[in-house]
Structures are given as C-alpha cells and as structure tokens.
Design a protein around this motif. Sequence first.
Motif, short mmCIF file in Angstrom:
data_model
loop_
_atom_site.label_atom_id
_atom_site.label_comp_id
_atom_site.label_asym_id
_atom_site.label_seq_id
_atom_site.Cartn_x
_atom_site.Cartn_y
_atom_site.Cartn_z
N UNK A 81 0.79 -1.28 -0.07
CA UNK A 81 -0.18 0.14 -0.03
C UNK A 81 0.80 1.23 -0.18
N UNK A 82 2.19 1.12 0.03
CA UNK A 82 3.09 2.21 -0.15
C UNK A 82 3.16 2.83 -1.49
N UNK A 83 2.52 4.08 -1.72
CA UNK A 83 2.50 4.46 -3.04
C UNK A 83 3.52 5.57 -3.28
N UNK A 85 6.64 4.86 -2.27
CA UNK A 85 7.96 3.96 -2.04
C UNK A 85 8.92 4.32 -0.80
N UNK A 86 8.02 4.62 0.17
CA UNK A 86 8.95 5.04 1.37
C UNK A 86 9.38 3.97 2.27
N UNK A 87 8.86 2.68 2.18
CA UNK A 87 9.03 1.57 2.88
C UNK A 87 9.74 0.47 2.12
N UNK A 88 10.05 0.54 0.96
CA UNK A 88 10.53 -0.48 0.03
C UNK A 88 12.00 -0.56 0.74
N UNK A 89 12.23 -2.03 0.88
CA UNK A 89 13.49 -2.75 1.23
C UNK A 89 14.72 -1.99 0.74
N UNK A 90 14.62 -2.10 -0.94
CA UNK A 90 15.80 -1.70 -1.55
C UNK A 90 15.87 -0.30 -1.91
N UNK A 91 15.21 0.34 -1.22
CA UNK A 91 15.16 2.01 -1.21
C UNK A 91 16.35 2.48 -0.56
N UNK A 92 17.42 3.38 -0.97
CA UNK A 92 18.45 3.68 -0.16
C UNK A 92 18.61 4.94 0.12
#
Length: 93
Positions: A81-83, A85-92
């Motif tokens: 439900x993250x529109x 992409x704040x909680x994406x694990x590959x987001x650095x």
Amino acid sequence: MGITSALVLYAVFWFLTFLVVIPIRLQTQGDVGEVVPGTHAGAPQIHNLRKKALITTVIAAILWVIVATIILTGMITLEDIDLFHRWNSDYSG
C-alpha cells in the motif's frame, strides 16, 4: 500483532460499528407521538440498545477476524500500500 494491538483493533471496530448501528430502527418521541414536556421531539423513545450491542459485537468480531487474518498472514503488507515507495527495502534514499 500483540494482544494489546488486537484488543485495540477490536475496540475500534466495535465502536465504529456501534455508531453505525445505533440509528437503525430508532423510534423517537416525535415518531411515537408522546413528546415529554421539556425534551426534544427527536429524543429516542424506543432504542433497543441491548439488541444493537449484541449485533455490534457479532459484526465487529467478523470484521476483526478478517482484518487480523490479513495482518497476521501478511496477505497485504506495508509495501503493497506504499504509494510513494517510502518503505521499500531496496530504497536507499
């Protein structure tokens, strides 16, 4: 989900459901035609609160089981439900 979280979730469902169920089949003093002097005609005359509380408990339990199952099994996660992409694990960033 912990026990406290489960109880809070159930309480939220119960009170929200109760607020929806209260006005169903409510008969006011104006509807019945027996307005007590000094009261508003929209004051409840026949409210059936015990029956409404029982109905609310059953509906809230059903909703709670559905949502608790979704949370505990991980059918829907925060990443779904993250529109933004704040909680994406590959987001650095």
